[in-house]
Design a protein around this motif. Structure first.
Motif, short mmCIF file in Angstrom:
data_model
loop_
_atom_site.label_atom_id
_atom_site.label_comp_id
_atom_site.label_asym_id
_atom_site.label_seq_id
_atom_site.Cartn_x
_atom_site.Cartn_y
_atom_site.Cartn_z
N GLU A 83 -26.37 58.94 -44.74
CA GLU A 83 -25.79 58.43 -46.20
C GLU A 83 -24.78 56.98 -45.56
O GLU A 83 -24.28 57.01 -44.38
N SER A 84 -24.49 56.33 -46.38
CA SER A 84 -23.71 55.06 -46.33
C SER A 84 -22.34 55.39 -46.14
O SER A 84 -22.18 56.34 -46.93
N PHE A 85 -21.49 54.71 -45.69
CA PHE A 85 -20.09 54.92 -45.56
C PHE A 85 -19.60 54.33 -46.83
O PHE A 85 -20.13 53.61 -47.55
N LYS A 109 -16.40 49.31 -44.62
CA LYS A 109 -16.84 48.08 -44.32
C LYS A 109 -16.06 47.28 -43.40
O LYS A 109 -14.74 47.14 -43.80
N GLY A 110 -16.39 46.84 -42.17
CA GLY A 110 -15.90 45.98 -41.52
C GLY A 110 -15.00 46.67 -40.48
O GLY A 110 -14.00 46.19 -39.72
N CYS A 111 -15.00 47.91 -40.32
CA CYS A 111 -14.18 48.86 -39.50
C CYS A 111 -15.04 49.67 -38.63
O CYS A 111 -16.20 49.89 -38.97
N PRO A 142 -17.52 60.24 -31.17
CA PRO A 142 -16.89 60.41 -32.62
C PRO A 142 -16.63 59.11 -33.53
O PRO A 142 -16.27 59.23 -34.57
N VAL A 143 -16.84 58.14 -32.82
CA VAL A 143 -16.61 56.86 -33.30
C VAL A 143 -18.29 56.25 -34.11
O VAL A 143 -19.02 55.91 -33.32
N TYR A 144 -17.99 55.73 -35.31
CA TYR A 144 -19.11 55.16 -35.95
C TYR A 144 -18.84 53.71 -36.51
O TYR A 144 -17.80 53.39 -36.92
N ASP A 145 -19.77 53.17 -36.73
CA ASP A 145 -19.90 51.87 -37.42
C ASP A 145 -19.80 51.80 -38.72
O ASP A 145 -20.74 52.48 -39.48
N GLY A 146 -18.64 51.39 -39.45
CA GLY A 146 -18.68 51.73 -40.92
C GLY A 146 -19.49 50.63 -41.71
O GLY A 146 -19.72 50.69 -42.82
N ASP A 147 -20.21 49.85 -41.20
CA ASP A 147 -21.24 48.84 -41.78
C ASP A 147 -22.65 49.64 -41.63
O ASP A 147 -23.57 49.18 -42.18
N GLY A 148 -22.68 50.79 -41.02
CA GLY A 148 -24.01 51.51 -40.73
C GLY A 148 -23.75 52.60 -41.90
O GLY A 148 -23.50 52.69 -42.79
N VAL A 149 -24.66 53.79 -41.23
CA VAL A 149 -24.79 55.07 -42.05
C VAL A 149 -24.00 56.31 -41.08
O VAL A 149 -23.83 56.25 -39.99
N ARG A 150 -23.67 57.23 -41.95
CA ARG A 150 -23.16 58.36 -41.30
C ARG A 150 -24.34 59.12 -40.49
O ARG A 150 -25.40 58.72 -40.86
#
Length: 216
Positions: free
Chosen positions: A97-99, A104-106, A85-93
């Motif tokens: 699509e981008s977050f 960013k940084g979260c 359930p946890v994603y890298d906010g600097d990556g993509v959904r």
């Protein structure tokens, strides 16, 4: 006291975060953007990557949930693919699509609870917040969540349940907000009340039946 009880009964799959930012907050009423999906109370949680203590607790809880899944949900073995359930906010959904910029940084995850079990929402002194609209997208909070294994519709993974939210501080609201002045411009006091303006000249439109401006 709710939080004392939570600490007493907390499992290794439960986590209370440090200060995080909230987005897509639906705490005042259950919500679903899909009419075929049951509405839930929910919020998206933005955990700063610098908060290593919260991240470590989350990782430990997810590992405990995976172990529970192997023992109780997944037939005694770890699936080849476990949806986390946890994603890298600097990556993509997951949809590519981008977050949002706020992510960013979260690290980003969404926690929810069913409409029959609203999460506790309290202030910094642990007093219940009656008007849950006080907690909004962009504010800062601490959250208590539970990670759990699931096996549904051919997908196996870890979900995140929302138990409680503690409002910590105001923040810049997230989402698009437009003032009425920006949307409609300055009021034109020369137009009669009820008279729609000509979209080109700004002059009152004339009623072709009476020859007079609308509303006169």
């Amino acid at each position: 006291n709710f939080y004392n009880l939570r600490r007493f009964f907390m499992r290794d799959t439960d986590v209370t975060t440090n200060k995080v930012r909230l987005s897509y907050v639906h705490l005042a009423a259950p919500y679903s953007k899909d009419p075929d999906t049951a509405p839930k109370f929910s919020t998206t949680v933005l955990v700063p990557k610098s908060d290593m203590a919260s991240i470590q607790r989350i990782n430990t809880a997810i590992a405990a949930a995976e172990a529970s899944g192997v023992a109780k949900k997944w037939g005694g073995k770890m699936p080849a693919v476990v949806n986390l359930p946890v994603y890298d906010g600097d990556g993509v959904r997951p949809n590519g699509e981008s977050f949002d910029d706020a992510c960013k940084g979260c690290y980003v995850f969404t926690a929810s609870s069913g409409s029959e079990r609203p999460p506790q929402v309290v202030d910094s002194a642990l007093n219940p917040i009656i008007d849950k609209n006080t907690v909004y997208s962009g504010c800062y909070a601490r959250v208590n969540v539970s990670f759990f294994p699931y096996d549904a519709k051919g997908r196996r993974g870890i979900g995140c349940g929302l138990n409680a939210v503690q409002f910590v501080a105001d923040g810049e609201p997230l989402g698009t907000t437009v003032s009425v002045a920006d949307a409609f411009g300055a009021p034109d006091t020369g137009i009669a009340a009820g008279a729609p303006a000509n979209t080109v000249t700004g002059a009152p439109q004339i009623d072709p039946l009476t020859g007079m401006p609308y509303g006169v």
